[in-house]
Design an enzyme around this catalytic site. Structure first.
Site, mmCIF file in Angstrom:
data_model
loop_
_atom_site.group_PDB
_atom_site.id
_atom_site.type_symbol
_atom_site.label_atom_id
_atom_site.label_comp_id
_atom_site.label_asym_id
_atom_site.label_seq_id
_atom_site.Cartn_x
_atom_site.Cartn_y
_atom_site.Cartn_z
ATOM 1 N N THR A 154 0.867 -1.188 0.000
ATOM 2 C CA THR A 154 0.000 0.000 0.000
ATOM 3 C C THR A 154 0.904 1.238 0.000
ATOM 4 O O THR A 154 1.378 1.643 -1.046
ATOM 5 C CB THR A 154 -0.965 0.014 1.198
ATOM 6 O OG1 THR A 154 -0.235 -0.201 2.399
ATOM 7 C CG2 THR A 154 -2.007 -1.071 1.060
ATOM 8 N N LYS A 176 3.444 -6.879 4.317
ATOM 9 C CA LYS A 176 3.166 -5.496 3.955
ATOM 10 C C LYS A 176 2.811 -4.772 5.249
ATOM 11 O O LYS A 176 2.311 -5.363 6.210
ATOM 12 C CB LYS A 176 2.052 -5.370 2.929
ATOM 13 C CG LYS A 176 0.646 -5.630 3.397
ATOM 14 C CD LYS A 176 -0.056 -4.586 4.210
ATOM 15 C CE LYS A 176 0.026 -3.219 3.602
ATOM 16 N NZ LYS A 176 -0.730 -2.237 4.492
ATOM 17 N N THR A 187 -0.473 -7.064 13.398
ATOM 18 C CA THR A 187 -0.303 -5.655 13.041
ATOM 19 C C THR A 187 0.210 -5.418 11.626
ATOM 20 O O THR A 187 0.887 -4.435 11.389
ATOM 21 C CB THR A 187 0.659 -4.951 14.015
ATOM 22 O OG1 THR A 187 1.984 -5.394 13.756
ATOM 23 C CG2 THR A 187 0.295 -5.253 15.431
ATOM 24 N N GLU A 267 5.792 4.682 7.743
ATOM 25 C CA GLU A 267 5.383 5.933 7.092
ATOM 26 C C GLU A 267 6.084 7.155 7.661
ATOM 27 O O GLU A 267 5.912 7.495 8.830
ATOM 28 C CB GLU A 267 3.872 6.124 7.252
ATOM 29 C CG GLU A 267 3.065 5.241 6.324
ATOM 30 C CD GLU A 267 1.574 5.329 6.594
ATOM 31 O OE1 GLU A 267 1.158 6.030 7.520
ATOM 32 O OE2 GLU A 267 0.815 4.668 5.856
ATOM 33 N N ASN A 386 -0.383 10.860 7.167
ATOM 34 C CA ASN A 386 -1.580 10.370 7.833
ATOM 35 C C ASN A 386 -2.697 11.393 7.922
ATOM 36 O O ASN A 386 -3.812 11.061 8.306
ATOM 37 C CB ASN A 386 -1.215 9.829 9.222
ATOM 38 C CG ASN A 386 -0.482 8.518 9.096
ATOM 39 O OD1 ASN A 386 -1.041 7.548 8.601
ATOM 40 N ND2 ASN A 386 0.776 8.488 9.496
ATOM 41 N N THR A 391 -7.294 11.585 1.217
ATOM 42 C CA THR A 391 -7.690 12.650 0.293
ATOM 43 C C THR A 391 -6.838 12.599 -0.970
ATOM 44 O O THR A 391 -5.971 11.769 -1.108
ATOM 45 C CB THR A 391 -7.533 14.028 0.948
ATOM 46 O OG1 THR A 391 -6.188 14.151 1.398
ATOM 47 C CG2 THR A 391 -8.487 14.182 2.090
#
Lengths: 391, 391
Positions: A154, A176, A187, A267, A386, A391
Site C-alpha cells: 500500500t 506489507k 499488526t 510511514e 496520515n 484525500t
C-alpha cells in the site's frame, strides 16, 4: 527469498483495478500439499475487519489451501455487504482453483483465507476483485512469490520478503505494512510458507512463540490495526520434520527479518529506534517500560530532532507500574549514558543521532529480565502522510 | 480575574534571568490570612521533579502561606543538588517574607510551596533564582495577579486566568501549560485562591472533585508531566463559608475554564477536540474509550487534515475493554453521524472541520453513562515545537 521458495507453493500477483494508481493489487498464495497445515494470529482489535472475521473461521481447523490478499481497500467497517464480498472472494477463488486443478483436488471456500488492506470504512468493488482473482489463479506459478509480495503493497515503498534455510526444509515469507504498526499482535499482513512437515499444534505453537518475540514488539505509532493477520502455511513437501526448537528458531528469524523491514519502511519515519529495558524485575516490566517510551510523542519528536532528550524517557517510564527506583535509573542513547541515577550523566553532546538506527537502553536496576521494543520517530512526514491519507 | 481577585492575597512577577528571552520568570502568591488552608494535587508520574517532592511535604498539613513559582527550568531529574535548590528557594522566600512582615507574622520554609516549569534534566541557576525571589517579595501587591500569571508562561502564547464570584466570596486562578498535558492529574501548574473560609478537609474534597472532572480529562498529547501541581489556597478573608456544593461548583467552573484555555493554547495545535462517549455501561468505560481515541495518533493526524476519519475512531475504541458491540457503534463529527452500526453512515462530506472546535460523539449503546475527554490534533507544528524544544 519468497513464499514460493519452499516446495509445494505457487503464488501470483494481479491487477484488479482497486488502486487508483493501477498498480498490482491482488495476490494469491496456494499450498499444493501434500499437507495443508496452517496456523494464524490476528489483530487483538475488537473492531475487526471482515476478512479477519472470515479468516478466523477458515483457520480454526488448522487447514488452509490458499490465501487471497488484496490491497486497495481494507473491507473494514463495511457491514454485511462487506462480509459478503469477503465470502464471495473465497468462493470464487475456490471455484477457480478447483476448475484449474487435477480432478479430485477440489478446494472449498472454507479453506481459503482472505486478507485485505487499504482504506477502512469504504466498500470494495466486488466485481473488480473477483475478476482480479480469476487473473491471479491463471497466473499462479512456482516463482510467483515476488509478484505476490509486490501486489500487497500500500504505502510501502518496497516489497518485503525473507527466508530461512533449514536442513532439507525451508521457510519463505512476505509482509506489507507501513503504518498502524502496533502491539499485541500481527499488526500487518504477513504470509509465511514452509515445506517442513508440521501438524497444526506444532505450527500454532511455533507461530505464537515467533510472533510474540517479534511482531508483538513492534510499536511504530501505537495504533493497533483492524486487519492484521500473520498466516503460516506448511506443505510438508520436503518430507522433513524439524524439531520444535529448530523450526521455531527459523520462523522467529524470518519474523524478525520481516518485522525490521516493516519498521525500516514505516510511514514518514527517519529513525528506527530499538528501546531495550534491562535489569527489570520481570519480562512484563521490561515490556511495559519499553512500550511506554515507544508511545511517548514527546520522546519520538525529540529523536526526530536528533535530541538525546533522556528526561522524556524518565517521564515515560514514570507512568508505568514497573519495579524501579526513580533515583537510580540509568539511560543511554547509542551507548552514551546521558542519565545516571535519575540525574544528569554524560554530556548529551556526545550522542550522535544522525544515523537512522538509534538504540536506547534503560537500566531499571530491579532484576535480571530484559526486553526490546522497536519503534520509529514522530516526524513532519508522518503527520503529513496520515493527514492526507484519504484525500 | 486573577489570583489576587479574592481578598487576602498578594502576588507578583519578577525577572530572575532564568529564561534566555529575558522575560519574567519568577512568580509569588502569598496568602495573608486570616486562614492558611490549602489543598493540592500533584502529578501521578513516579519520576517527579524536585519541587513536587518538596511541595508534597509542604501541603501535607493542609497549611500553605505562599507559593513561589519559576519558569525557565523544571528542576526535574537534577538529583540532590536540584532538591537543595528547591529547599533553598523555600527558605529564602520564607526569610524575605518574614523580614517584610509585621512582627510576629513569621513564615516558615515548610509553609512555602515551590513549583518549577521549563526544561527537564538541567540544573537551575540557584543564585539567579534567589535574587529573583527577593525581587518578587519586594514587588508583592494586591493587584499582582496578572504579573504572576505572565511570569509562569513557558511556550504558552498567553497568560491564563479565571475567576468565580460566589455570594460574598470569590475564587481566582492562574495556569500555565502548553504541552505534556495528559492524564490522571494536574498536568500543568495551576494556583487557585479563594477568600472562602474552608477547613483543609473541605478544601481537599472540593479540589479532588473539581480536578477529576476537568484537568484529569485533558489529554492533549498523552504525555504525563513530571512537575504538575494544582494548588488551592484559602484565606478565609471573606468570612463566608459556602456549602460544599456551592464551593465545589465554583471551583469546578474555574478549573474547567483554565483547562479549556490550556487545550486552546496547546503547542502547535490547530483543533480543540471534545470527545464525548455516551451510553456507556460505566463512567470508566466512557473515559477509557474517549482516552483511547484522544491518544490515537492516526485519528489526531486525520483531524489536522480536516478528515472525518471515523474508521480510526472505531479502531481506537476496539483496543479498549469497554462494553460495546462493534456491529452497533455510532460515531458523529460535529453532529453528523458518519458511522452507523459499525459501518458507513451519513456522508463524511457533510462534516466541516474548518473551525478550531471539533466535537466527536461515540455512542456505545451499552448503558447510561457518559464522559468527555478534551484533546488536540497532531500537527506539523507540534512535531516541530517538540523536536526543536531544547535546541
Amino acid at each position: 527469498m519468497s513464499v514460493t521458495t519452499p516446495l509445494g507453493f505457487r503464488a501470483s500477483g494481479a491487477t484488479a483495478g482497486l488502486k487508483p494508481s493501477g498498480n498490482p493489487d491482488v495476490a494469491l498464495v496456494v499450498n499444493d500439499g501434500p499437507s495443508f497445515t496452517a496456523a494464524a494470529v490476528f489483530t487483538d482489535n475488537r473492531c475487526k475487519a471482515n476478512p479477519v472475521l472470515w479468516s478466523e473461521q477458515v483457520c480454526k481447523d488448522g487447514q488452509v489451501r490458499a490465501v487471497a490478499l488484496n490491497s486497495g481497500g481494507a473491507n473494514c467497517y463495511t457491514g454485511p455487504e462487506g462480509f459478503q464480498t469477503t465470502h464471495a472472494s473465497a468462493e470464487h477463488t475456490a471455484q477457480q482453483l478447483t476448475a484449474s486443478a487435477v480432478p479430485g483436488a477440489a478446494t472449498a471456500a472454507i479453506d481459503v483465507a482472505i486478507c485485505s488492506t487499504g482504506l477502512i470504512g469504504e466498500l470494495l468493488d466486488r466485481d473488480k476483485l473477483l475478476t482480479g482473482l480469476t487473473e491471479a489463479v491463471a497466473k499462479l506459478s512456482d516463482d510467483g512469490g515476488q509478484a505476490a509480495a509486490t501486489a500487497i503493497m500500500t504505502t510501502d515503498t518496497r516489497a518485503k520478503q525473507a527466508k530461512h534455510a533449514g536442513a532439507g526444509w525451508s521457510i519463505g515469507g512476505m509482509a506489507k505494512g507501513a503504518g498502524m504498526l502496533a502491539p499485541s499482535l500481527a499488526t500487518m499482513l504477513v504470509v509465511i510458507t514452509t515445506d517442513a512437515a508440521l501438524d497444526p499444534v506444532a505450527a500454532d505453537l511455533a507461530l505464537r512463540a515467533a510472533t510474540s518475540a517479534t511482531f508483538d514488539r513492534l510499536d511504530s505509532d501505537g495504533c493497533m490495526s483492524t486487519n492484521d493477520t500473520v498466516l503460516l502455511m506448511a506443505s510438508g513437501a520436503s518430507g522433513v520434520t524439524p524439531t520444535h526448537e529448530e523450526f521455531t528458531a527459523g520462523l522467529t528469524a524470518v519474523c524478525h527479518d520481516l518485522g525490521q523491514q516493516l519498521i525500516g519502511d514505516a510511514e514518514g519515519a527517519e529513525h528506527d529506534i530499538a528501546i531495550e529495558v534491562v535489569h527489570a524485575a520481570t519480562q512484563q516490566d521490561a515490556l511495559d517500560a519499553a512500550r511506554a517510551i515507544a508511545r511517548n510523542n514527546l520522546f519520538k519528536c525529540a529523536v526526530f530532532g536528533k535530541d538525546a532528550n533522556w528526561g522524556r524517557i524518565l517521564a515515560a517510564v514514570g507512568t508505568t507500574r514497573a519495579a524501579f527506583d526513580p533515583a537510580t535509573l540509568d539511560v543511554a542513547f547509542n551507548g552514551v549514558w546521558v542519565c545516571r541515577d535519575g540525574g544528569i550523566g554524560e554530556s548529551r553532546d556526545l550522542v550522535d543521532l544522525s544515523r537512522r538506527q538509534v538504540e536506547v537502553t534503560v537500566d531499571l536496576k530491579a532484576g535480571q529480565e530484559s526486553a526490546t521494543i522497536w519503534t520509529n520517530d514522530l516526524t513532519h512526514a508522518y503527520v503529513h502522510e496520515n493527514s492526507a491519507y484519504s484525500t
